[in-house]
Scaffold this motif. Structure first.
Motif, short mmCIF file in Angstrom:
data_model
loop_
_atom_site.label_atom_id
_atom_site.label_comp_id
_atom_site.label_asym_id
_atom_site.label_seq_id
_atom_site.Cartn_x
_atom_site.Cartn_y
_atom_site.Cartn_z
N THR A 163 0.88 -1.20 0.00
CA THR A 163 0.01 0.12 -0.13
C THR A 163 0.97 1.23 0.05
O THR A 163 0.57 2.24 -0.78
CB THR A 163 -0.85 0.06 1.22
N LEU A 164 1.94 1.30 0.94
CA LEU A 164 2.79 2.56 0.78
C LEU A 164 3.60 2.45 -0.67
O LEU A 164 3.67 3.77 -0.92
CB LEU A 164 3.97 2.33 1.93
N LYS A 165 3.81 1.53 -1.07
CA LYS A 165 4.67 1.60 -2.43
C LYS A 165 3.55 2.47 -3.52
O LYS A 165 3.91 3.04 -4.14
CB LYS A 165 5.13 0.17 -2.85
N MET A 166 2.39 1.67 -3.27
CA MET A 166 1.33 2.27 -4.33
C MET A 166 1.09 3.83 -4.13
O MET A 166 1.05 4.60 -5.35
CB MET A 166 0.03 1.44 -4.23
N LEU A 167 1.11 4.11 -2.89
CA LEU A 167 0.77 5.71 -2.58
C LEU A 167 1.79 6.58 -3.24
O LEU A 167 1.59 7.61 -3.96
CB LEU A 167 0.69 5.76 -1.24
N GLU A 168 3.15 5.87 -2.99
CA GLU A 168 4.46 6.58 -3.55
C GLU A 168 4.41 6.55 -5.07
O GLU A 168 4.56 7.59 -5.76
CB GLU A 168 5.67 6.18 -3.09
#
Length: 473
Positions: free
Chosen positions: A338-343
């Motif tokens: 999820t964090l990777k997707m946001l970035e």
């Protein structure tokens, strides 16, 4: 029956639109309207004859807040009946009725019947308990005839005036046919229904003629919009084309997008300068395994594609999304995706929610549960992401001139030498506008041009504003 009708609205943008519609119905019948939320410090007001609470059931915390507000209204408005409607009212009628004899309950699927109340109240003169009893007898008849899952009079509460907002809103779709395992909203709202395209166009043209600079298009699930048009139907892409073709100046802000409908055709329509470069995408997780357990109708590839297309057709759009942390079985690896997707997608802001098990949903019994401490830690990481991402986005517009709509949600802050107003830019920057005290102030709803300066520090923030800007001529 003279008196004040007070409104308290919880939850989504759709609830706000419906409350504005109910307020319009009472106002047109000659009642005085109050929409400023009450607090523990608010004085008692015996002139209020009816409080209408439009509730949410998205989390247990939302329901707790609703009960707290109901009890507060019973104290602060001692002569009033308290009518509770909305999603929580749909799922917990008996529980809410047990709070007090002055409480009446009308489930959210039937809230369109509120439009019938102004004429009934004008013909009668009740005390608070008498009015609540009268309303509950009327509502019993509605419940007896109701078809479960079918929204009645879904578009009856469409406002023709806005008391609490400077930007107009229009509900074009309600309900949802999805079967997401965590969602109580689909149970409370019922099956999807859409406003006919001709009616949508007519209402937007009316708003434009009244001078509104912007209309917010609101839905529960925009992917399921299917409005009647001529001999067939149109989806949201077709509706947006028609709206742009049949209006000349009003701007369109889309309240929420589902990633699976953002294709090349929709993105090319969104490219129009009258569609605001601000998009809230319903995402929930960056992990396909979590999305699968949620029974979401898309996978993460669709989110990447949607963001890519929106950035292709709109320069530096404000991208926001919803994320649920701590869904049953969510691992650290899932959350890191999820964090990777946001970035990688370039989201500016995240509306983060800890998972709340809702009775009646499939996820209520799902295991393994994620500890609250873990879910809370993930929320804090998303909040840290927001602080950095939002500040960077605002800073990227420093020195640029943007269109903005002046708002009346927050009263002007008046100082010895200046006045501070609130405005929202086309790309959703909430601005503090500083005026010399001698300068004439723009009216709420006015479209102005603002010069963006910088992100505000925490100590400078008033209301929702997080951006310092100045009006330019």
């Amino acid at each position: 029956m003279a008196g004040i009708i007070h409104f308290e609205t919880l939850g989504c943008k759709l609830n706000q639109v419906e409350s504005e519609g109910a307020a319009s119905a009472f106002k047109n019948a000659g009642f005085e309207i109050s929409m400023q939320p009450l607090s523990a410090s608010s004085p008692e007001n015996s002139s209020v004859i009816l409080c209408i609470v439009n509730t949410c059931t998205v989390t247990a915390k939302a329901e707790q807040k609703a009960r707290r507000i109901i009890r507060l209204l019973l104290i602060k408005c001692p002569s009033a009946a308290v009518l509770v409607t909305g999603c929580y009212a749909q799922t917990a009628r008996e529980e809410i009725l047990s709070i007090n004899a002055r409480v009446s309950v009308l489930g959210g699927q039937y809230k369109g019947h509120i439009a019938e109340l102004p004429s009934l109240l004008k013909e009668n003169n009740f005390s608070g308990i008498e009015l609540a009893s009268f309303l509950n007898r009327k509502f019993d008849g509605i419940y007896e005839k109701a078809v479960p899952g079918v929204i009645e009079n879904a578009f009856k509460l469409l406002p023709d005036a806005f008391f609490h907002h400077s930007r107009a809103s229009l509900k074009i779709q309600d309900g949802c046919n999805n079967v997401c395992t965590y969602c109580a909203i689909r149970l409370a709202r019922g099956k999807s229904v859409s406003l006919d395209a001709e009616e949508v166009i007519s209402r937007v043209k009316e708003l434009e003629n009244k001078g509104f600079a912007e209309v917010v298009i609101t839905t529960v699930n925009i992917a399921q919009y299917r409005g009647k048009w001529e001999s067939g139907t149109v989806n949201f892409t077709g509706l947006l084309k028609l709206l742009l073709a049949n209006t000349s100046s009003i701007r369109f802000r889309i309240s929420s997008l589902y990633p699976e409908i953002v294709d090349e055709e929709l993105a090319s329509v969104i490219a129009d300068k009258r569609v605001c470069p601000h998009f809230h995408i319903s995402v929930q997780s960056g992990s396909d395994s979590v999305l699968e357990r949620m029974k979401r109708p898309y996978r993460i590839e669709a989110v990447y594609k949607a963001c890519s297309l929106l950035k292709k057709y709109k320069e530096k759009p404000f991208l926001a999304c919803d994320i649920i942390t701590g869904f049953p079985g969510e691992t650290d690896d899932d959350f890191n995706l999820t964090l990777k997707m946001l970035e990688e997608c370039g989201f500016t802001f995240v509306h983060a929610f800890p998972f709340s098990a809702r009775p009646g949903t499939e996820a209520y019994k799902m295991r393994p549960m994620v500890p609250n401490s873990v879910s809370g830690k993930r929320i804090r990481l998303l909040e840290e992401y927001n602080l950095k991402s939002k500040a960077a986005y605002i800073s990227s517009f420093s020195g640029k001139v943007l269109d903005a709509v002046c708002e009346n949600v927050h009263s002007p802050k008046v100082y010895s030498d200046r006045v501070i107003l609130h405005a929202v830019t086309d790309n959703f920057l909430h601005c503090q506008l500083i005026f010399p005290k001698t300068q004439k102030l723009p009216l709420p709803g006015t479209l102005v041009k603002v010069l963006v300066r910088r992100p505000l520090e925490k100590s400078e923030v008033t209301g929702e504003s997080d951006t310092l800007a100045f009006i330019v001529s």
